[in-house]
Design an enzyme around this catalytic site. Structure first.
Site, mmCIF file in Angstrom:
data_model
loop_
_atom_site.group_PDB
_atom_site.id
_atom_site.type_symbol
_atom_site.label_atom_id
_atom_site.label_comp_id
_atom_site.label_asym_id
_atom_site.label_seq_id
_atom_site.Cartn_x
_atom_site.Cartn_y
_atom_site.Cartn_z
ATOM 1 N N GLY A 30 2.256 2.103 10.712
ATOM 2 C CA GLY A 30 3.417 3.156 10.592
ATOM 3 C C GLY A 30 4.056 3.623 11.779
ATOM 4 N N ASN B 186 0.924 -1.013 -0.029
ATOM 5 C CA ASN B 186 0.061 0.068 0.086
ATOM 6 C C ASN B 186 0.880 1.266 -0.012
ATOM 7 O OD1 ASN B 186 -1.586 2.118 0.533
ATOM 8 N ND2 ASN B 186 -2.211 1.485 2.468
ATOM 9 N N GLU C 214 -6.815 4.297 7.981
ATOM 10 C CA GLU C 214 -6.500 5.838 7.867
ATOM 11 C C GLU C 214 -7.661 6.482 7.200
ATOM 12 O OE1 GLU C 214 -2.647 5.444 5.780
ATOM 13 O OE2 GLU C 214 -1.805 5.025 7.470
ATOM 14 N N LYS D 143 0.102 4.326 -0.110
ATOM 15 C CA LYS D 143 -0.583 5.422 0.477
ATOM 16 C C LYS D 143 -0.377 6.701 -0.542
ATOM 17 C CE LYS D 143 0.346 3.224 4.980
ATOM 18 N NZ LYS D 143 0.290 3.548 6.200
ATOM 19 N N HIS E 28 -9.589 1.029 5.032
ATOM 20 C CA HIS E 28 -8.195 1.121 5.797
ATOM 21 C C HIS E 28 -8.240 2.079 6.978
ATOM 22 C CE1 HIS E 28 -3.951 2.356 6.397
ATOM 23 N NE2 HIS E 28 -3.612 1.285 5.823
ATOM 24 N N SER F 162 3.329 -2.466 10.220
ATOM 25 C CA SER F 162 4.868 -2.111 10.416
ATOM 26 C C SER F 162 5.708 -3.659 10.139
ATOM 27 C CB SER F 162 5.334 -1.843 11.545
ATOM 28 O OG SER F 162 4.906 -0.703 12.139
ATOM 29 N N GLU G 62 -5.288 -5.374 10.665
ATOM 30 C CA GLU G 62 -4.342 -4.227 10.878
ATOM 31 C C GLU G 62 -4.647 -3.438 12.117
ATOM 32 O OE1 GLU G 62 -2.371 -2.958 6.909
ATOM 33 O OE2 GLU G 62 -4.189 -1.773 7.105
HETATM 34 C C1 PEP Z 1 -0.859 0.087 5.894
HETATM 35 O O1 PEP Z 1 -0.751 0.971 5.288
HETATM 36 O O2 PEP Z 1 -1.620 -0.941 5.636
HETATM 37 C C2 PEP Z 1 0.316 -0.510 6.696
HETATM 38 C C3 PEP Z 1 0.340 -1.477 7.440
HETATM 39 O O3 PEP Z 1 1.494 0.505 7.015
HETATM 40 P P1 PEP Z 1 2.926 0.337 7.560
HETATM 41 O O4 PEP Z 1 3.351 -1.274 7.108
HETATM 42 O O5 PEP Z 1 3.649 1.395 7.327
HETATM 43 O O6 PEP Z 1 2.601 0.058 9.101
#
Ligand code: PEP
Length: 254
Positions: A175, A10, A98, A12, A96, A215, A169
């Site tokens: 992040g 992803n 976010e 973003k 997601h 992460s 997630e």
């Molecule tokens: C994501 O955007 O779905 C995500 C898991 O980001 P990150 O790997 O940066 O934590």
């Protein structure tokens, strides 16, 4: 039941068209010959079409990062499922954290998006997960359960089985550099699979893939993938560089 691992990147709100093309060219070269793992990338909307052209003939799939449920009309700033299909997406990420946190998406609006995606033949990476406050408050399972029930409401079992990938997630891990331990993630993945069995059937629960996201790095992917109910990863930060993303995809070779 053998589930093919699925690793999705992803991106973003990162990568201009030029940067996206550089990354995807390198990924194509580095991931050539990888067949035992399914791979997808989710560039920003502006880079979808050029990336799709570059991906022709490769086995890397293309995903949108979101969509709006209407086919067309006066919805300034939105992108429809038809548009994603036209530029070559096979997948779309929906719900997601976010989007839920910063753009007001709810279980209900996520559900409308899921229905629209499936109606137009887009597979869905359906994101769920608890916040830190919810985890500390001991309500992780009930949050995930509600997100599953409401987000997938009205879908029949064959649709869920063939068109949905669940991405668990935990919001506190996205992040932040704080990955859930493989055991913490597995506990929730197992819960999700049991819930899918109750909602649909054992067959659906056994064949549907559940990705972990939060992460993920080349260093922690192997331990996560060793868990029986973790079938892949949705990768944010580490998907922006060819080196880290390809090492994650090749987790078996580490
Ligand atoms: C994501 O955007 O779905 C995500 C898991 O980001 P990150 O790997 O940066 O934590």
């Amino acid at each position: 039941m053998e589930r093919r691992p699925f690793i999705a990147g992803n991106w973003k709100m990162n990568k201009t068209v030029g940067e996206a093309l550089d990354l995807v060219r390198s990924l194509k070269a580095t991931l050539q010959g990888v067949e035992d793992v399914e791979v997808a990338v989710a560039p920003p909307f502006t880079a979808l079409y050029p990336v799709a052209q570059e991906l022709k003939g490769s086995s890397i799939f293309l995903a949108g990062q979101n969509l709006f449920w209407e086919e067309k009309g006066a919805f300034t700033g939105e992108i429809s499922p038809v548009m994603l299909k036209e530029v070559g997406c096979q997948y779309v990420i929906i719900g997601h954290s976010e989007r839920r946190q910063y753009f007001g998406e709810t279980d209900e609006s996520v559900n409308r998006r899921v229905h629209a995606a499936l109606h137009y033949g887009l597979k869905v990476i359906f994101c769920i997960g608890e916040t830190l406050q919810e985890r500390e408050g001991g309500v992780t399972f009930s949050v995930v359960e509600r997100q599953l029930e409401k987000g997938l409401a009205g879908l029949d079992a064959p649709k869920v089985e063939t068109m949905i990938v669940v991405a668990y997630e935990p919001v506190w891990a996205i992040g932040t550099g704080k990955t859930a331990t493989p055991e913490q993630a597995e506990e929730v993945h197992q819960f999700i699979r049991r819930k899918l069995e109750k909602l649909y059937s054992k067959g659906v629960a056994n064949s549907l893939r559940i990705q972990y996201g939060g992460s993920v790095t080349p260093e922690n992917i192997y331990g996560l993938m060793a868990q029986p109910d973790i079938d892949g990863a949705l990768v944010g930060g580490a998907s922006l560089k060819v080196e880290s993303f390809s090492r994650i995809v090749r987790f078996r070779e580490i």
